[in-house]
Design a protein around this motif. Structure first.
Motif: not given
Lengths: 125, 412
Positions: A28-38
């Motif tokens: 299952h993939l969790l996604k974050a488009m920015k470093g801080l969100d990650g």
């Protein structure tokens, strides 16, 4: 049991490619488009492995790795981190490993290698 | 010298009563080396869009077997393109030729005697245009790019590939852009600029140059001919395998010791042997053991081989005087490893000191001024003999991939 993999990546094409590849293997993939969100996602969700792009729009991947390793959520100190980058600058691999990443992969992402690298840390469900 | 064109070298005709093919290339399609997905060859492709593995050219070998006379190929004018049925260019007017191919297979009598061996040869690639084996791959890639309508090509290089691409692009009338490490041998920089290429010197290694070239290719529409990121350089390199078979009367040597950076030559020759076997052109099915030689300052294939891995880890802080071996991770690492495993071969790292000693030995004892990468194969041979990995009676071929004259600015 499904394993959660967090991919921190601002390029939608790469995100789609990796999502398709890992979901085909039952992850299952969790996604974050920015470093801080990650970093925030890693601290709030149950994550088994992190795929980390280096060239991100806010903080870079090295900073992300350092923040993860020094997080108050102690599991993040040892969570596997695979850096994936276009290595456009000198010494990217060395810097990624020094920042706390376990493995360095360069783009283009070879999917068979990605599967092998991920499965080395997190067995296929 | 074993002359690969000598009629005496030829075995019995494989198909002496066959009709000679009038079709230039029997290219059928492209196939992903990872997932098997197929691609049309009349379109411009880079690597597999699905799994991002290298694409390989697949030929209609049945048709070649029925229509092409092996020995007729041996009678054609010298050069790589005499194998045209097994090369990807469809129209002869697109073949960009500077004299590449048909390099000599030289016996090494003094070295052989000194090392206690019976059969030792070097395939000397330094006589190729631009002084290295890179000419073969870039001849094929630039020719096919031209055929597919490409007007500007870009490449990251550790040195010799840049010089070769500049020359073939100039010959084809294409624009060339080259990214190379700033400490690349001066000859490579100068030959590229002389041929009109735009050269960018990078503060880093070929992997850093690759990142920059890739960015520029995507941003400005240059066609990237990086190692294995397009399907055709390996096709030019595989001809080394055909030539070896022809030189040995359509048998193959027991051991091939080959320097490995990007690995195109090793993968290409293994592909060539498989094609020759399927064509029925070999006198027997015995394949050589492939030895991959790297420098101990940059040995990702050796490390992966020792770990029995399928992929290489990126080699950090890569350093060696053999600039062509300073490749921290090949895009085709899984193919290189697969071929070494399949051949029951091995991978070995040698020191810069032993490379320099071997370079001197090749020059003093045999009159061959080898590139450091080529000299590394002699260093590896000596090491493998000490390990008992080689039998003294085996037929062993070293590969000198280029001329030492291109490395004169290195402090030896």
């Amino acid at each position: 049991m499904t394993h959660n993999i967090l991919y921190i990546e601002d390029n939608p094409d790469n995100m789609m490619l990796v999502q398709r590849a890992l979901e085909a293997r039952g992850y299952h993939l969790l996604k974050a488009m920015k470093g801080l969100d990650g970093v925030a996602t890693a601290e709030t969700e149950e994550v088994d492995l992190i795929l980390l792009d280096i060239n991100l729009p806010d903080i870079d991947g090295y900073e992300v790795a350092q923040r993860l390793r020094s997080s108050n959520k102690h599991q993040l100190a040892s969570i596997p981190i695979i850096a994936i980058t276009a290595n456009a600058l000198k010494g990217d691999a060395e810097k990624a490993l020094n920042a706390g990443c376990d493995v360095y992969m360069s783009k283009p992402i070879n999917i068979r290698e990605l599967w092998a690298r991920v499965e080395a840390f997190v067995p296929m469900p | 010298m074993l002359n690969s064109k000598s009629k005496d070298n030829l075995g019995a005709s494989a198909a002496s009563n066959t009709v000679i093919s009038s079709k230039l290339s029997h290219l059928s399609h492209l196939k992903c080396s990872g997932c098997g997905k197929e691609y049309a060859h009349h379109e411009l492709h880079t690597f597999c869009s699905f799994c991002q593995s290298p694409l390989l050219s697949i030929y209609d070998l049945k048709s070649i077997r029925q229509n092409v006379d092996r020995d007729e190929i041996s009678r054609r004018p010298k050069g790589m393109w005499r194998w045209n049925e097994l090369l990807p260019v469809l129209d002869a007017k697109n073949q960009v030729f500077l004299g590449e191919g048909d390099t000599p297979l030289l016996p090494l009598p003094r070295l052989k005697k000194g090392l206690g061996l019976s059969n030792l040869y070097v395939k000397d690639e330094s006589s190729n245009p631009t002084g290295s084996f890179k000419a073969r791959g870039l001849a094929a890639a630039v020719s096919k790019a031209k055929e597919l309508g490409v007007e500007k090509v870009i490449i990251p290089t550790a040195g010799n590939a840049g010089g070769a691409m500049a020359a073939y692009a100039a010959r084809a009338g294409l624009r060339a852009h080259i990214f190379m490490p700033k400490d690349t041998p001066f000859a490579n920089i100068e030959e590229s600029r002389m041929a009109g290429a735009e050269v960018v010197l990078v503060d880093g290694l070929i992997s850093d140059a690759a990142g920059m070239a890739g960015e520029k290719a995507r941003a400005e529409g240059w066609f990237d001919v990086s190692t294995f990121k397009e399907p055709y350089r390996v096709e030019g390199k595989k001809v080394m395998g055909y030539e070896l078979a022809e030189s040995f009367n359509w048998e193959l040597p027991d051991v091939i010791i080959y320097p490995t950076g990007g690995g195109t030559g090793l993968v290409g020759m293994w592909k060539a042997f498989a094609e020759l076997e399927e064509l029925g052109w070999l006198e027997n099915t015995k394949r050589p053991r492939m030895v991959s030689v790297q420098a101990d300052g940059c040995a990702p294939v050796v490390k992966a081989f020792q770990a029995k891995a399928s992929f290489c880890d990126f080699w950090t802080n890569a350093q060696t005087i053999a600039s062509g071996l300073r490749v921290p991770k090949s895009f085709a690492d899984h193919l290189i490893l697969q071929d070494i495993y399949e051949s029951n071969g091995t991978a070995i790292a040698v020191s810069d000191k032993s490379i320099l000693e071997s370079q001197k030995q090749l020059a003093v004892l045999e009159g061959i001024f080898a590139a450091p990468e080529g000299a590394a194969t002699l260093a590896a041979l000596k090491e493998l003999l000490q390990q008992g990995w080689l039998h003294p009676d085996e037929r062993i071929v070293l590969f000198n991939t280029g001329s030492g004259l291109k490395y004169l600015d290195h402090p030896n």
